[in-house]
Design an enzyme around this catalytic site. Structure first.
Site, PDB file in Angstrom:
ATOM      1  N   ASP A 228       0.850  -1.201   0.000  1.00  0.00           N
ATOM      2  CA  ASP A 228       0.000   0.000   0.000  1.00  0.00           C
ATOM      3  C   ASP A 228       0.892   1.261   0.000  1.00  0.00           C
ATOM      4  O   ASP A 228       0.645   2.211  -0.748  1.00  0.00           O
ATOM      5  CB  ASP A 228      -0.907  -0.026   1.243  1.00  0.00           C
ATOM      6  CG  ASP A 228      -1.788   1.209   1.339  1.00  0.00           C
ATOM      7  OD1 ASP A 228      -2.640   1.387   0.459  1.00  0.00           O
ATOM      8  OD2 ASP A 228      -1.610   2.017   2.284  1.00  0.00           O
ATOM      9  N   LYS A 232       1.616   4.255  -3.008  1.00  0.00           N
ATOM     10  CA  LYS A 232       1.570   5.710  -2.792  1.00  0.00           C
ATOM     11  C   LYS A 232       2.884   6.365  -3.229  1.00  0.00           C
ATOM     12  O   LYS A 232       2.891   7.434  -3.831  1.00  0.00           O
ATOM     13  CB  LYS A 232       1.268   6.003  -1.323  1.00  0.00           C
ATOM     14  CG  LYS A 232      -0.149   5.570  -0.931  1.00  0.00           C
ATOM     15  CD  LYS A 232      -0.367   5.584   0.565  1.00  0.00           C
ATOM     16  CE  LYS A 232      -1.803   5.176   0.891  1.00  0.00           C
ATOM     17  NZ  LYS A 232      -2.022   4.896   2.303  1.00  0.00           N
TER      18      LYS A 232
HETATM   19  P1  NHO Z   1     -14.675  -1.196   0.348  1.00  0.00           P
HETATM   20  O1  NHO Z   1     -15.392  -0.879   1.629  1.00  0.00           O
HETATM   21  O2  NHO Z   1     -14.154  -2.562   0.113  1.00  0.00           O
HETATM   22  O3  NHO Z   1     -15.668  -0.777  -0.843  1.00  0.00           O
HETATM   23  C1  NHO Z   1     -15.423  -1.041  -2.191  1.00  0.00           C
HETATM   24  C2  NHO Z   1     -16.753  -1.046  -2.930  1.00  0.00           C
HETATM   25  O4  NHO Z   1     -16.494  -1.205  -4.320  1.00  0.00           O
HETATM   26  C3  NHO Z   1     -17.711  -2.175  -2.549  1.00  0.00           C
HETATM   27  O5  NHO Z   1     -19.021  -1.637  -2.528  1.00  0.00           O
HETATM   28  C4  NHO Z   1     -17.580  -3.166  -3.726  1.00  0.00           C
HETATM   29  O6  NHO Z   1     -18.777  -3.912  -3.921  1.00  0.00           O
HETATM   30  C5  NHO Z   1     -17.364  -2.207  -4.861  1.00  0.00           C
HETATM   31  N1  NHO Z   1     -16.696  -2.774  -6.039  1.00  0.00           N
HETATM   32  C6  NHO Z   1     -15.505  -3.404  -6.093  1.00  0.00           C
HETATM   33  N2  NHO Z   1     -15.215  -3.721  -7.383  1.00  0.00           N
HETATM   34  C7  NHO Z   1     -16.231  -3.246  -8.141  1.00  0.00           C
HETATM   35  C8  NHO Z   1     -16.510  -3.229  -9.539  1.00  0.00           C
HETATM   36  N3  NHO Z   1     -15.675  -3.765 -10.414  1.00  0.00           N
HETATM   37  N4  NHO Z   1     -17.659  -2.637  -9.959  1.00  0.00           N
HETATM   38  C9  NHO Z   1     -18.532  -2.088  -9.089  1.00  0.00           C
HETATM   39  N5  NHO Z   1     -18.299  -2.059  -7.751  1.00  0.00           N
HETATM   40  C10 NHO Z   1     -17.178  -2.632  -7.295  1.00  0.00           C
HETATM   41  O7  NHO Z   1     -13.414  -0.209   0.148  1.00  0.00           O
HETATM   42  P2  NHO Z   1     -13.235   1.278   0.717  1.00  0.00           P
HETATM   43  O8  NHO Z   1     -12.543   1.273   2.029  1.00  0.00           O
HETATM   44  O9  NHO Z   1     -14.520   2.009   0.593  1.00  0.00           O
HETATM   45  O10 NHO Z   1     -12.171   1.864  -0.334  1.00  0.00           O
HETATM   46  C11 NHO Z   1     -12.595   2.298  -1.596  1.00  0.00           C
HETATM   47  C12 NHO Z   1     -11.386   2.789  -2.389  1.00  0.00           C
HETATM   48  O11 NHO Z   1     -10.781   3.863  -1.674  1.00  0.00           O
HETATM   49  C13 NHO Z   1     -10.287   1.708  -2.551  1.00  0.00           C
HETATM   50  O12 NHO Z   1      -9.678   1.860  -3.810  1.00  0.00           O
HETATM   51  C14 NHO Z   1      -9.287   2.092  -1.441  1.00  0.00           C
HETATM   52  O13 NHO Z   1      -7.961   1.665  -1.707  1.00  0.00           O
HETATM   53  C15 NHO Z   1      -9.404   3.602  -1.522  1.00  0.00           C
HETATM   54  N6  NHO Z   1      -8.899   4.258  -0.350  1.00  0.00           N
HETATM   55  C16 NHO Z   1      -9.405   3.979   0.885  1.00  0.00           C
HETATM   56  C17 NHO Z   1      -8.809   4.548   2.005  1.00  0.00           C
HETATM   57  C18 NHO Z   1      -9.402   4.264   3.358  1.00  0.00           C
HETATM   58  O14 NHO Z   1      -8.975   4.814   4.389  1.00  0.00           O
HETATM   59  N7  NHO Z   1     -10.440   3.429   3.452  1.00  0.00           N
HETATM   60  C19 NHO Z   1      -7.684   5.370   1.799  1.00  0.00           C
HETATM   61  C20 NHO Z   1      -7.260   5.701   0.513  1.00  0.00           C
HETATM   62  C21 NHO Z   1      -7.883   5.136  -0.562  1.00  0.00           C
HETATM   63  O15 NHO Z   1      -6.256   7.046   2.631  1.00  0.00           O
HETATM   64  C22 NHO Z   1      -6.791   5.797   2.895  1.00  0.00           C
HETATM   65  C23 NHO Z   1      -5.680   4.757   2.999  1.00  0.00           C
HETATM   66  O16 NHO Z   1      -4.710   4.842   2.286  1.00  0.00           O
HETATM   67  C24 NHO Z   1      -5.905   3.618   3.921  1.00  0.00           C
HETATM   68  C25 NHO Z   1      -4.666   2.686   4.053  1.00  0.00           C
HETATM   69  N8  NHO Z   1      -5.097   1.318   4.263  1.00  0.00           N
HETATM   70  C26 NHO Z   1      -3.817   3.144   5.235  1.00  0.00           C
HETATM   71  O17 NHO Z   1      -3.179   4.206   5.132  1.00  0.00           O
HETATM   72  O18 NHO Z   1      -3.769   2.416   6.285  1.00  0.00           O
END
Ligand code: NHO
Length: 369
Positions: A228, A232
Site C-alpha cells: 500500500d 503511494k
Molecule cells: P470497500 O469498503 O471494500 O468498498 C469497495 C466497494 O467497491 C464495494 O461496494 C464493492 O462492492 C465495490 N466494487 C468493487 N469492485 C467493483 C466493480 N468492479 N464494480 C462495481 N463495484 C465494485 O473499500 P473502501 O474502504 O470504501 O475503499 C474504496 C477505495 O478507496 C479503494 O480503492 C481504497 O484503496 C481507496 N482508499 C481507501 C482509504 C481508506 O482509508 N479506506 C484510503 C485511501 C484510498 O487514505 C486511505 C488509505 O490509504 C488507507 C490505508 N489502508 C492506510 O493508510 O492504512
C-alpha cells in the site's frame, strides 16, 4: 444559469457511503450555482440507474436500496454511452479498488467524461497505464475529461495538490519522505512510542488491537507487506518526474515473517504472529538504546532516483517519531524551502477523510468545466 452535471458512482463501501453523504450536503448547499444529479450508483452486482437522468435520491440507505434494486450494473462501454447521451458534462466516481475498472480510464476520459477517484490501482500499476490515462485526459490541455486522484495518497490531506503546485510554480522537489500508511502509523506509534517506560508491548498484540479496531485491511498482511505504501510512493515519484515501472520495481520491506506469507487464512496469520515478536522487538530495543524509535516510512530521493519503503530509526525529536494515532506525515524538501521541509500532516486513513479528498476533486472538476 446553474451548471448542469451528471454524476455516476461506482463502489459504495466505506468510502463510497461517506462520499454519497458528503455529496448530498454539497448539492444542497450549492443548488443555486450548480445542478449536480447522481444518475447511476453501482456496486459489484447491483445498480440504480436513472434512465431519464432525474436525480437519484441520496439517502443514507443507498446501500440497502442498491441491494433491493436487483438491476445488473452497466458495462463500462454502456455506462459511457448512457452518460454521453445526457448531452452534458458527466463525472464518474470510482470508489472501488478494481484494477479492471482503472484500466478503462483512458477510454472513459477519451469520451470526455471526467474521473475522481481514491482507487490507487490506475496510478500505481504499470507505467503504461499511467501514461495512457494522462494522455487521454484533459489535465494537460488535451480534449479528454479531467482526472483527479488526491485521495490515493494521504486520504483528504493536500499531498498531490501540494507536489503539483510546487512543481508547476517552478520549485524543484529534491526529496519526499514520510509515513504514508495510517495503519502502519498506528502500529508503530503504539508499539514503539517516544519515551515509553515499562515493559514493551508485543508487536502481535498491537496488530490485533489495530485489526479489532478496523484500522487494518481484513487480512493485516495487506498492510504489513508494504505494498500500500509502495503504491503511494509510486504515485508521488511519478508526479516528481521519475519513471517508475511498477510498485515492485524498488526496495519494499515486508513485515510479514517468511513462514507466514503463505498461510491461507488471516486467522492462521494472526495465530502465528506472536512467534515472531522477538525479531521486531529486538529492532525496537536497539533503536531505543540509541535514543531513537523505529517507524515504517517511504522516501523518494529525486536526484538519485532512489525510492524505498521500510523500517527506519528516528531521533525522539524528529517529527516522524512524534506522530499520534493513525496520522500521516509527508515532508517535501525543495530548492525553495531549503533545509526546512514543507510538511503536510494529519489523519491519513478512514472513510470520511478519504471521501473528503474525492469530493474536493469533484469540486475542482466542476470549477474547470
Ligand atoms: P470497500 O469498503 O471494500 O468498498 C469497495 C466497494 O467497491 C464495494 O461496494 C464493492 O462492492 C465495490 N466494487 C468493487 N469492485 C467493483 C466493480 N468492479 N464494480 C462495481 N463495484 C465494485 O473499500 P473502501 O474502504 O470504501 O475503499 C474504496 C477505495 O478507496 C479503494 O480503492 C481504497 O484503496 C481507496 N482508499 C481507501 C482509504 C481508506 O482509508 N479506506 C484510503 C485511501 C484510498 O487514505 C486511505 C488509505 O490509504 C488507507 C490505508 N489502508 C492506510 O493508510 O492504512
Amino acid at each position: 444559469m446553474a451548471k448542469d452535471i451528471k454524476v455516476a458512482i461506482i463502489g459504495v463501501g466505506g468510502v463510497g457511503k461517506a462520499f454519497v453523504s458528503q455529496l448530498s450536503n454539497y448539492i444542497k448547499k450549492n443548488a443555486s450555482t450548480v445542478s449536480v444529479s447522481v444518475v447511476y450508483i453501482a456496486r459489484s452486482r447491483a445498480a440504480l440507474i436513472s434512465k431519464d437522468y432525474s436525480p437519484l435520491p441520496l439517502t443514507a440507505f443507498v446501500s440497502e436500496e442498491l441491494d433491493a434494486a436487483g438491476t445488473e450494473p452497466l458495462s463500462v462501454t454502456d455506462l459511457v454511452q448512457f452518460l454521453k447521451a445526457s448531452g452534458g458534462e458527466a463525472i464518474l466516481i470510482d470508489n472501488t479498488s478494481s484494477i479492471e475498472l482503472a484500466k478503462t480510464y483512458p477510454d472513459i476520459l477519451s469520451a470526455g467524461i471526467h474521473i475522481a477517484t481514491p482507487n490507487k490501482k490506475g496510478f500505481s500499476s504499470e507505467e503504461k497505464l499511467w501514461n495512457d490515462i494522462f494522455a487521454a485526459s484533459g489535465n494537460n490541455g488535451g480534449s479528454g475529461g479531467y482526472v483527479f486522484h488526491e485521495a490515493t495518497v494521504g486520504a483528504g490531506l493536500p499531498v498531490l495538490s501540494t507536489i503539483r503546485d510546487l512543481i508547476e510554480t517552478g520549485d524543484e522537489v529534491t526529496k519526499v519522505e514520510g509515513v504514508f500508511s495510517g495503519t502502519m502509523s498506528f502500529l508503530f506509534n503504539e508499539f514503539a512510542p517516544v519515551g515509553a517506560s515499562g515493559a514493551p508491548k508485543a508487536f502481535s498484540d498491537v496488530v490485533k488491537v489495530a485489526k479489532d479496531a478496523g484500522y487494518t485491511e481484513p487480512d493485516p498482511r495487506d498492510d504489513l507487506n508494504g505494498l500500500d505504501v509502495a503504491r503511494k510512493l509510486t504515485i508521488l515519484a511519478r508526479l516528481s518526474g521519475l519513471s517508475i515501472a511498477s510498485p515492485t520495481s524498488f526496495p519494499v520491506q515486508s513485515l510479514i515473517p517468511k513462514p507466514l506469507e503463505s498461510v491461507s487464512t488471516s486467522q492462521e496469520f494472526m495465530d502465528g504472529l506472536p512467534n515472531y515478536d522477538s525479531e521486531i522487538g529486538l529492532l525496537a530495543d536497539e533503536a531505543k538504546k540509541e535514543g531513537k524509535v523505529i517507524r515504517f516510512v517511504g522516501s523518494i530521493d529525486v536526484p538519485s532516483k532512489a525510492v524505498k519503503v521500510g523500517l527506519e530509526k528516528f531521533d525522539f525529536s524528529h517529527p516522524i517519531a512524534g506522530l499520534k494515532g493513525s496520522d500521516n506525515i509527508i515532508a517535501f524538501y525543495t530548492k525553495r524551502y531549503g533545509d526546512r521541509a514543507l510538511i503536510v500532516q494529519g489523519a491519513g486513513a478512514g472513510a470520511e477523510v478519504t471521501a473528503m479528498g474525492v469530493l474536493s476533486d469533484v469540486i475542482k472538476i466542476i470549477a474547470r468545466i
